[in-house]
Design a protein around this motif. Structure first.
Motif, PDB file in Angstrom:
ATOM      1  N   LEU A 349     -13.493 -29.895  33.380  1.00  6.29           N
ATOM      2  CA  LEU A 349     -12.565 -31.004  33.602  1.00  6.29           C
ATOM      3  C   LEU A 349     -11.305 -30.590  34.347  1.00  6.29           C
ATOM      4  N   VAL A 361      -5.688 -29.984  34.304  1.00  6.14           N
ATOM      5  CA  VAL A 361      -6.743 -30.993  34.232  1.00  6.14           C
ATOM      6  C   VAL A 361      -6.840 -31.714  35.573  1.00  6.14           C
ATOM      7  N   TYR A 532     -13.341 -25.434  29.372  1.00  9.38           N
ATOM      8  CA  TYR A 532     -13.478 -26.844  29.750  1.00  9.38           C
ATOM      9  C   TYR A 532     -12.303 -27.263  30.623  1.00  9.38           C
ATOM     10  N   TYR A 534      -9.288 -28.317  29.736  1.00 10.35           N
ATOM     11  CA  TYR A 534      -8.808 -29.631  29.303  1.00 10.35           C
ATOM     12  C   TYR A 534      -7.695 -29.475  28.274  1.00 10.35           C
ATOM     13  N   PRO A 572     -13.898 -32.954  25.404  1.00 12.33           N
ATOM     14  CA  PRO A 572     -13.995 -31.887  26.406  1.00 12.33           C
ATOM     15  C   PRO A 572     -15.251 -31.035  26.171  1.00 12.33           C
TER      16      PRO A 572
END
Length: 620
Positions: A349, A361, A532, A534, A572
């Motif tokens: 992400l 992000v 991730y 995030y 996430p």
């Protein structure tokens, strides 16, 4: 004939798993419109299914925290303890606590070169014969006191400098590892040192030759679990003159590191095997065996190697596709225990900003729509995966806070149960529709949507399991392809994650959470392990609350639950499976303790206590 028989059994296992994949992702097409656990209930993953009930030589309670394995026989003098490491990749060979970055290297060095602290009743750091810990919450300090018996394998004492050097390595601007995080930044003077403004860290002091004091900006309860406490030593004299940018490739890290544990490295075949010799100066007592030999074993060869009595112990547990067979091996007892780990599906992400040391992000990431992520979770029947792929020794995960941390686990969370109709509804509402009627959904702009899925190679289950996931996503109209068209070797997989490879949109990974329940190291905006990429204000607020030493126990427990709920809502990652491990231990091993919490009145079991009752491991 034996080779043909083995090959037939392997092909049969793959055929049966593929048959599960090809029948669809639920238990039947008829029930595909419901949220269904039928035929794969949660309780069946705790030993109540047909496969798990036939447990043979398995010892230990279902979902328990380990077991003490004891065998009959009179110990011989010395001997070599033989360990197999199940992996289809070479190990990296970073033999240092501050620098290693994957579980295989820790599997090698953890029980041999380290282990200076005991585990307390709640898995917190506890005094040992090597070290004592003093906590002063008001002064926001932690003190480590080293015993006179704590020595290197050359007989020289472990000193305060050997502890402090870890902080100087991790905090340095050229540090090549992954552990400069919130816990380190919380140490007084660490940021100034990291920025090159100072030559040392004001909050890490050598009180005397045997005492180190660490001062923190804020007191965090997790400090007692090791947050910011680097109590395992690195030999100062070996590394003091090595430039930090070169340290990870140096001989004291790769070939001949000194050890303060029960064994020291005497020979390395890079990526393949390590031989250890007994450290006669070990603080816990001279080992009762002469050597430990650890070597990489391809997953496909584990069962055959155990049948032939090649190994005493399979480090980290046996591959799940061997569970049924190893439970019947006559030469072994099999320790069953709850893994402090979970498997998950992660979504890329954003990216890692190395200069700032934080995640950034990307609102335009392919997987940015939360309903797309949720739909991919609802498309998979994790209970069925646990039953059919793992013989009931894995079960659906519902939270990133695992059940072993019972004070913080929220059993009211529902997780992502199998519900393909709900998945389709979410995709429809989000605007992912099949514009050209080819059965695959386009993106919100009506353009082709291809989602790249990264998964690791290794073992007979890896390929059919990834095929199962892809089939499940196809059934809700998502076109998902393997990154690069194939499964990815372990080291390359994590290199791609760390470097934010643009060919990864979704990935299957697993986290070992360690003994510290604080999840900041995996999810904070400053955690490089946040693969991730995030973060959001609610997520960080919950993490900050968990770490805040001013919160009450009740508030902290609620903060853990708040964090788990934020994770479930924002997705996430999706925790998929909680895990149990089955670890074969040869019956010539007199005693082996796998328990997380042992006798609190004495030092924990360490490998110096291993005794063997025969010259070679027992065979079938």
């Amino acid at each position: 004939m034996k080779i043909m028989k083995k090959k037939f059994k392997s092909l049969l296992a793959i055929f049966l798993v593929l048959a599960f994949v090809l029948t669809g992702c639920g238990n039947s097409k008829k029930d595909s419109g419901k949220s269904s656990d039928s035929g794969s209930k949660q309780e069946s993953s705790t030993g109540k299914n047909e496969n798990a009930e036939n447990k043979g030589n398995i010892v230990g309670e279902q979902m328990g925290g380990g077991v003490l394995v004891e065998n009959e026989g009179e110990p011989i003098k010395g001997g070599t303890f033989r360990v197999g490491i199940p992996t289809d990749s070479p190990f990296k060979g970073i033999f240092n606590n501050a620098l290693y970055d994957d579980n295989y290297d820790w599997t090698i060095i953890g029980p041999t070169m380290y282990g200076s602290a005991n585990s307390g009743e709640s898995l917190e750091l506890r005094d040992s014969g090597a070290e004592k810990f003093e906590w002063d919450e008001k002064a926001k300090t932690a003190t480590i006191k080293l015993s006179d018996s704590f020595k290197w394998n050359d007989g020289k004492p472990v000193t305060a400098k050997d502890i402090i050097i870890n902080y100087l390595i991790i905090g340095h601007k050229d540090y090549p590892g992954v552990r400069y995080d919130d816990d380190m930044i919380n140490i007084v003077g660490m940021e100034e040192y990291h920025d090159g403004k100072t030559q040392d860290i004001s909050g890490v002091k050598e009180v005397d030759e045997k005492t180190v004091q660490i001062s923190f900006k804020e007191w965090k309860p997790a400090i007692k679990w090791g947050a910011g406490i680097w109590h395992e030593p690195t030999n100062y004299e070996q590394v003091k003159d090595i430039a930090i940018k070169n340290i990870i490739s140096s001989d004291p890290i790769r070939k001949n590191p000194k050890s303060a544990g029960p064994f020291y490295i005497s020979n390395v075949v890079p990526g393949q095997s390590v031989e250890f010799s007994a450290n006669e100066h070990f603080w816990g007592g001279k080992p009762k065996i002469d050597k430990v030999v650890m070597e990489v074993v391809p997953s496909s060869q584990i069962l055959a190697s155990l049948k032939s009595g090649k190994y005493d112990y399979i480090a980290g547990g046996a591959p799940s596709d061997t569970f049924k067979e190893i439970s019947q091996l006559k030469g072994y007892k099999v320790a069953r225990m709850q893994d402090m780990a979970y498997t998950y599906l992660g979504f890329k992400l954003g990216k890692w900003d190395k200069a700032k040391g934080e995640v950034v992000v990307d609102p335009n990431a392919k997987m940015a729509d939360v309903n797309l992520r949720k739909a991919m979770g609802y498309a998979i029947d994790n209970n069925a995966v646990g039953e059919k792929f793992y013989l009931g020794y894995r079960s659906q995960a519902k939270s990133v806070v695992i059940p072993i941390f019972k004070d913080y686990y929220d059993d009211s969370l529902k997780g992502y149960n199998y519900d393909p109709e709900k998945a389709k509804q979410l995709l429809d509402e989000a605007g992912y529709k099949d514009v050209d009627n080819d059965g695959m959904r386009e993106d919100k702009n009506g353009k082709p949507l291809v989602i790249k899925f990264a998964s690791m190679s290794g073992g007979e289950i890896a390929e059919p399991l990834s095929a199962y996931y892809i089939q499940c996503w196809k059934e809700i109209g998502l076109n998902v392809e393997l990154t690069g068209g194939r499964l990815i070797e372990f080291n390359a997989f994590y290199d791609k994650l760390k470097n934010d490879d643009p060919e990864i949109d979704v990935f299957q990974g697993a986290w070992g959470v360690g003994t510290n329940p604080d999840p900041s190291g995996l999810f904070s905006k400053n955690a490089s392990f946040n693969y991730y990429r995030y973060t959001n204000p609610e997520m960080q607020q919950a993490l900050d609350k968990i770490a805040d030493g001013k919160t009450s126990d009740e508030e902290r427990a609620q903060a853990y639950k708040d964090f788990a709920k934020v994770m479930e809502d924002n997705v996430p990652l999706i925790p998929t499976l909680y895990r149990e491990s089955l670890t074969p231990i040869n019956k010539r091993v007199k005693k082996f303790d796998t328990r997380y919490v042992q006798d609190l009145n004495k030092d924990d079991f360490r490998w110096n206590e291993i005794e063997l009752t025969a010259e070679q491991p027992m065979k079938e």
